[in-house]
Design an enzyme around this catalytic site. Structure first.
Site, short mmCIF file in Angstrom:
data_model
loop_
_atom_site.label_atom_id
_atom_site.label_comp_id
_atom_site.label_asym_id
_atom_site.label_seq_id
_atom_site.Cartn_x
_atom_site.Cartn_y
_atom_site.Cartn_z
N ASP A 34 0.87 -1.18 0.00
CA ASP A 34 0.00 0.00 0.00
C ASP A 34 0.91 1.22 0.00
OD1 ASP A 34 -2.23 1.74 0.33
OD2 ASP A 34 -2.00 1.70 2.50
N SER A 35 0.31 2.37 -0.27
CA SER A 35 1.07 3.62 -0.19
C SER A 35 1.56 3.88 1.24
CB SER A 35 0.16 4.77 -0.63
OG SER A 35 -1.03 4.75 0.15
N CYS A 45 -4.30 -1.16 -2.01
CA CYS A 45 -4.43 0.29 -2.13
C CYS A 45 -5.35 0.56 -3.31
CB CYS A 45 -3.04 0.88 -2.39
SG CYS A 45 -3.03 2.65 -2.75
N GLU A 75 -5.60 9.12 9.79
CA GLU A 75 -4.20 9.09 10.27
C GLU A 75 -4.08 9.83 11.60
OE1 GLU A 75 -1.05 8.87 7.78
OE2 GLU A 75 -2.23 7.39 6.67
N CYS A 86 -11.35 3.02 -0.36
CA CYS A 86 -10.03 3.48 0.09
C CYS A 86 -9.67 2.64 1.30
CB CYS A 86 -10.10 4.95 0.47
SG CYS A 86 -8.60 5.57 1.25
N HIS A 93 -8.23 3.26 3.96
CA HIS A 93 -8.40 3.86 5.28
C HIS A 93 -9.85 3.83 5.76
CE1 HIS A 93 -4.38 5.35 4.66
NE2 HIS A 93 -4.39 6.05 5.77
N1 DGL Z 1 -4.11 3.64 0.26
C1 DGL Z 1 -4.76 4.74 -0.41
C2 DGL Z 1 -6.02 4.21 -1.12
O1 DGL Z 1 -6.57 3.17 -0.77
C3 DGL Z 1 -5.13 5.86 0.53
C4 DGL Z 1 -3.94 6.67 0.99
C5 DGL Z 1 -3.26 7.38 -0.16
O2 DGL Z 1 -3.81 8.34 -0.72
O3 DGL Z 1 -2.16 6.96 -0.49
O4 DGL Z 1 -6.46 4.82 -2.05
#
Ligand code: DGL
Length: 271
Positions: free
Chosen positions: A14-15, A77, A156, A188, A190
């Site tokens: 993931d990012s 992600c 976050e 997403c 999160h």
């Molecule tokens: N992991 C990203 C997503 O699911 C969210 C956080 C980001 O913008 O990197 O889109």
């Protein structure tokens, strides 16, 4: 040979650490798997970046995991799944699963009135990936999408049950609720942590599709089908990040549902 491959780890990236919501669901459904997780915390967020940049970052993430002898890749992600899956498929000869197709399938199954809402980052919503996949599953369905860039920072910050988060959600969701969506995809990584607030704002009539849950179930089915499912031994999770982040192990704990989790810093090669 298939037996040996089944014992290899699964690479998940993931990012940042939001993708641990997918890992948490994978631990639940795939208790024997060894999971190697990479969170690109040095370059998070991906959701505000162009498709080209996200694709390059995703390939670098996958290249790191490929060095760990993984049997499959999970792109945990939405932003990376929305733009990088074709390129990942071409570059790496590994079964590769994203979060968007499982979410689209679940939304198609959940909707009763045929009107689906999708919330996600700017990159995910701009890509139109959910609309495209939902349309391929059923052309009769209507999709209304909304980018919600303020939600990732709120998660976050740990404002999971907070009046400010509820107010932001009301603002983002009002148009699609007025428009009559009966199913909402949390597009997403999160957002599963905001499920309670989202349910409160959306109301009981709206079915929520958690892309972390649906992705884990999809990976389970696919691994089984491809004879790659680990069926014995204790599962484990190793977490790698690309930057030292204050509170990262505590945040990892929050995402995995425990107090904290050990993390290791790594450097990625540039492609
Ligand atoms: N992991 C990203 C997503 O699911 C969210 C956080 C980001 O913008 O990197 O889109």
């Amino acid at each position: 040979m298939a037996m040996n491959r089944a014992a290899q780890p699964i690479g998940v990236f993931d990012s940042g650490i939001g993708g641990l919501t997918v890992v948490r669901q994978m631990q639940r459904l795939l208790p024997h798997e060894q999971i190697i997780y990479l969170g690109d915390t040095a370059r998070v967020p991906y959701g505000t970046k162009s498709a080209e940049t996200v694709t390059r970052f995703a390939c670098e993430d996958a290249a790191f995991l490929a060095t760990q002898s993984v049997k499959a890749l999970v792109v945990a992600c939405n932003s990376a799944s929305a733009s990088a899956l074709p390129e990942l498929g071409e570059r790496f000869s590994l079964p590769t699963f994203g979060v968007i197709l499982p979410g689209a399938i679940a939304a198609n199954e959940a909707t009763r009135n045929g009107h689906i809402g999708v919330i996600g980052t700017q990159a995910t919503i701009r890509s139109g990936a959910y609309e495209r996949l939902v349309g391929e599953l059923n052309r009769e369905l209507r999709v209304t999408s909304q980018a919600c860039p303020l939600l990732v920072p709120l998660v976050e910050e740990g404002w999971l049950d907070h009046e400010v988060t509820d107010a932001v959600l009301r603002e983002y969701l009002a148009p699609m609720l007025v428009g009559g969506v009966d199913t909402l995809v949390l597009g997403c990584t999160h957002y599963p942590l905001l499920k309670e607030s989202i349910a409160r704002v959306a109301g009981p009539e709206v079915a929520l599709v958690d892309s972390a849950e649906t992705c884990a179930a999809f990976v389970q089915r696919e691994l089984q089908w491809q004879h790659l499912l680990a069926t014995e031994g204790e599962g484990s999770v190793r977490i790698h990040v690309t930057d030292e982040m204050e509170r990262v192990s505590e945040m990892a704990g929050r995402f995995l549902g425990g107090p904290s989790h050990a993390v290791q810093q790594v450097e990625l090669g540039v492609l």
